[in-house]
Design a protein around this motif. Sequence first.
Motif, PDB file in Angstrom:
ATOM      1  N   ALA A  46       0.827  -1.210   0.000  1.00 51.96           N
ATOM      2  CA  ALA A  46       0.000   0.000   0.000  1.00 51.96           C
ATOM      3  C   ALA A  46       0.860   1.258   0.000  1.00 51.96           C
ATOM      4  N   ARG A  47       1.947   1.229   0.738  1.00 48.65           N
ATOM      5  CA  ARG A  47       2.821   2.403   0.816  1.00 48.65           C
ATOM      6  C   ARG A  47       3.448   2.679  -0.552  1.00 48.65           C
ATOM      7  N   ALA A  48       3.956   1.645  -1.202  1.00 49.44           N
ATOM      8  CA  ALA A  48       4.568   1.805  -2.519  1.00 49.44           C
ATOM      9  C   ALA A  48       3.552   2.307  -3.537  1.00 49.44           C
ATOM     10  N   ALA A  49       2.336   1.779  -3.477  1.00 49.50           N
ATOM     11  CA  ALA A  49       1.294   2.220  -4.404  1.00 49.50           C
ATOM     12  C   ALA A  49       0.970   3.695  -4.185  1.00 49.50           C
ATOM     13  N   GLY A  50       0.915   4.106  -2.942  1.00 51.57           N
ATOM     14  CA  GLY A  50       0.650   5.515  -2.641  1.00 51.57           C
ATOM     15  C   GLY A  50       1.768   6.416  -3.125  1.00 51.57           C
ATOM     16  N   MET A  51       3.009   5.992  -2.945  1.00 44.74           N
ATOM     17  CA  MET A  51       4.144   6.786  -3.409  1.00 44.74           C
ATOM     18  C   MET A  51       4.161   6.875  -4.937  1.00 44.74           C
ATOM     19  N   THR A  52       3.818   5.787  -5.614  1.00 44.26           N
ATOM     20  CA  THR A  52       3.753   5.793  -7.075  1.00 44.26           C
ATOM     21  C   THR A  52       2.678   6.756  -7.554  1.00 44.26           C
ATOM     22  N   ALA A  53       1.521   6.722  -6.897  1.00 44.83           N
ATOM     23  CA  ALA A  53       0.431   7.631  -7.273  1.00 44.83           C
ATOM     24  C   ALA A  53       0.820   9.087  -7.032  1.00 44.83           C
ATOM     25  N   ALA A  54       1.500   9.352  -5.917  1.00 43.69           N
ATOM     26  CA  ALA A  54       1.938  10.720  -5.616  1.00 43.69           C
ATOM     27  C   ALA A  54       2.946  11.204  -6.650  1.00 43.69           C
ATOM     28  N   GLN A  55       3.881  10.340  -7.042  1.00 42.91           N
ATOM     29  CA  GLN A  55       4.869  10.725  -8.047  1.00 42.91           C
ATOM     30  C   GLN A  55       4.212  10.984  -9.390  1.00 42.91           C
ATOM     31  N   ARG A  56       3.226  10.173  -9.749  1.00 44.40           N
ATOM     32  CA  ARG A  56       2.497  10.380 -10.995  1.00 44.40           C
ATOM     33  C   ARG A  56       1.778  11.730 -10.982  1.00 44.40           C
ATOM     34  N   LEU A  57       1.175  12.078  -9.846  1.00 44.87           N
ATOM     35  CA  LEU A  57       0.506  13.370  -9.704  1.00 44.87           C
ATOM     36  C   LEU A  57       1.501  14.510  -9.893  1.00 44.87           C
ATOM     37  N   ILE A  58       2.675  14.400  -9.276  1.00 45.09           N
ATOM     38  CA  ILE A  58       3.694  15.440  -9.414  1.00 45.09           C
ATOM     39  C   ILE A  58       4.180  15.523 -10.861  1.00 45.09           C
ATOM     40  N   ASP A  59       4.418  14.378 -11.480  1.00 44.26           N
ATOM     41  CA  ASP A  59       4.895  14.361 -12.861  1.00 44.26           C
ATOM     42  C   ASP A  59       3.886  14.996 -13.812  1.00 44.26           C
ATOM     43  N   GLU A  60       2.610  14.699 -13.619  1.00 39.53           N
ATOM     44  CA  GLU A  60       1.576  15.169 -14.527  1.00 39.53           C
ATOM     45  C   GLU A  60       1.120  16.594 -14.236  1.00 39.53           C
ATOM     46  N   HIS A  61       1.166  17.015 -12.968  1.00 33.00           N
ATOM     47  CA  HIS A  61       0.591  18.304 -12.595  1.00 33.00           C
ATOM     48  C   HIS A  61       1.544  19.186 -11.797  1.00 33.00           C
ATOM     49  N   GLY A  62       2.815  18.834 -11.775  1.00 35.97           N
ATOM     50  CA  GLY A  62       3.786  19.581 -10.987  1.00 35.97           C
ATOM     51  C   GLY A  62       3.873  21.045 -11.366  1.00 35.97           C
ATOM     52  N   GLY A  63       3.847  21.342 -12.664  1.00 32.67           N
ATOM     53  CA  GLY A  63       3.905  22.738 -13.109  1.00 32.67           C
ATOM     54  C   GLY A  63       2.724  23.537 -12.597  1.00 32.67           C
ATOM     55  N   PHE A  64       1.542  22.962 -12.682  1.00 33.84           N
ATOM     56  CA  PHE A  64       0.343  23.632 -12.174  1.00 33.84           C
ATOM     57  C   PHE A  64       0.455  23.875 -10.677  1.00 33.84           C
ATOM     58  N   LEU A  65       0.927  22.867  -9.939  1.00 33.76           N
ATOM     59  CA  LEU A  65       1.060  23.011  -8.489  1.00 33.76           C
ATOM     60  C   LEU A  65       2.099  24.069  -8.122  1.00 33.76           C
ATOM     61  N   ASP A  66       3.199  24.130  -8.878  1.00 36.77           N
ATOM     62  CA  ASP A  66       4.211  25.163  -8.649  1.00 36.77           C
ATOM     63  C   ASP A  66       3.630  26.551  -8.894  1.00 36.77           C
TER      64      ASP A  66
END
Length: 85
Positions: A46-66
């Motif tokens: 579960a921890r690895a899956a959550g970290m993968t999902a978080a990284q995907r979110l950053i990769d896809e939307h990091g510019g918007f979040l910045d």
Amino acid sequence: MTSVKKQTQVRLEEDVLGAGRAAARARGLDFNKYVERLIVEDTTGARAAGMTAAQRLIDEHGGFLDDLEEQLDAPYADPQSGAAA
């Protein structure tokens, strides 16, 4: 249905124990439940899956979040920081 809990003993460095207790408090958990949750998350993936999902979110939307963070910080920016020296 209740499960039978087993007791065990763990030896930790004082600073590690303190950090664990603080992390448990921050999450509103008692220390035993916090340790149990860490073990379950680690052993079930579960921890690895959550970290993968978080990284995907950053990769896809990091510019918007910045950009959003910059906009939210703008009203509090030091007006002198942009001035020429």
